[in-house]
Write an enzyme that holds these catalytic residues in place. Structure first.
Site, PDB file in Angstrom:
ATOM      1  N   VAL A 100       1.169   3.013   2.457  1.00 44.32           N
ATOM      2  CA  VAL A 100       1.490   1.785   2.350  1.00 44.32           C
ATOM      3  C   VAL A 100       2.748   1.493   1.629  1.00 44.32           C
ATOM      4  CG1 VAL A 100       0.471  -0.369   1.576  1.00 44.32           C
ATOM      5  CG2 VAL A 100      -0.952   1.289   2.334  1.00 44.32           C
ATOM      6  N   PRO A 101       3.796   1.305   2.710  1.00 43.45           N
ATOM      7  CA  PRO A 101       5.014   1.605   2.105  1.00 43.45           C
ATOM      8  C   PRO A 101       5.535   0.321   1.203  1.00 43.45           C
ATOM      9  CG  PRO A 101       5.428   0.816   4.396  1.00 43.45           C
ATOM     10  CD  PRO A 101       3.898   1.222   4.000  1.00 43.45           C
ATOM     11  N   CYS A 102       5.119   0.181   0.124  1.00 46.08           N
ATOM     12  CA  CYS A 102       5.395  -0.978  -0.741  1.00 46.08           C
ATOM     13  C   CYS A 102       6.790  -0.692  -1.299  1.00 46.08           C
ATOM     14  CB  CYS A 102       4.303  -0.940  -2.219  1.00 46.08           C
ATOM     15  SG  CYS A 102       4.142   0.734  -2.751  1.00 46.08           S
ATOM     16  N   HIS A 103       7.529   0.165  -1.226  1.00 44.21           N
ATOM     17  CA  HIS A 103       8.947   0.581  -1.492  1.00 44.21           C
ATOM     18  C   HIS A 103       9.737  -0.349  -0.261  1.00 44.21           C
ATOM     19  CE1 HIS A 103       8.297   3.682   1.500  1.00 44.21           C
ATOM     20  NE2 HIS A 103       9.481   3.551   1.667  1.00 44.21           N
ATOM     21  N   ARG A 104       9.233  -0.432   0.752  1.00 44.51           N
ATOM     22  CA  ARG A 104      10.043  -1.491   1.552  1.00 44.51           C
ATOM     23  C   ARG A 104       9.749  -3.005   1.468  1.00 44.51           C
ATOM     24  NH1 ARG A 104       7.390   1.887   6.569  1.00 44.51           N
ATOM     25  NH2 ARG A 104       8.250   4.040   5.973  1.00 44.51           N
TER      26      ARG A 104
END
Length: 179
Positions: free
Chosen positions: A135-139
């Protein structure tokens, strides 16, 4: 029963934890595998270290590919959402749809959820994301080209490294203001 596995990536030792329903956690790469191992055992004291099951091999390879700067898709990685609040699950679903190298703001996700005033709640949900990378929260970034927060070890610096690995414009913009 919760199991976990550590694996080497281009930037350090990452890990996944799973049960019969799917992934219950991911751990961002660390220089030392013991740090990752302790992190899993702190969260899941009864977890057992095991080999990555065949059904999760593509997820591990996708994480490795992303850490090499390749545009891997982890949208099919199975998640166990049974302990995830409904609002968080909706935020995570939107975040999972952000392609590598691209970003959305907290506010843009809030609008997708139907209320632009939910941006703070979006950030809080992402701060509790148990599956970083998958779950690419860094994006997800703040408005005005700012990186926003990042709750993983290394904070915003780690977020910017991940975005740089993926070739995101947000990482390049941040460099303009460095120093």
């Amino acid at each position: 029963m919760t199991q976990f596995a550590l694996f080497d990536t281009a930037i350090g030792f990452a890990g996944i934890a799973w049960n019969d329903a799917g992934l219950v956690a991911c751990h961002l790469p660390e220089r030392d595998p013991e740090t990752s191992r302790r992190g899993f055992l702190r969260r899941f004291p009864d977890a057992v270290e095991a080999e990555v099951p065949t059904r999760l091999a593509a997820t591990v390879e996708g994480i490795r590919a992303l850490m090499r700067g390749e545009k891997a898709d982890l949208a099919n990685a199975p998640l166990d959402l049974s302990r995830t609040p409904e609002f968080h699950a909706r935020v995570y679903e939107i975040a999972r749809a952000i392609p590598p190298g691209e970003t959305l703001t907290y506010g843009e996700i809030a609008v997708k959820l139907g209320d632009r005033l939910l941006a703070r709640e979006v950030g809080q949900a992402l701060g509790k994301n148990p599956w970083p990378i998958v779950v690419p929260c860094h994006r997800v970034t703040a408005a005005g080209g700012k990186p926003g927060g990042f709750s993983a070890r290394g904070g915003v610096e780690t977020k910017m490294k991940l975005l740089a690995i993926e070739g995101a414009k947000a990482a390049a913009q941040a460099d303009l203001f460095a120093g």
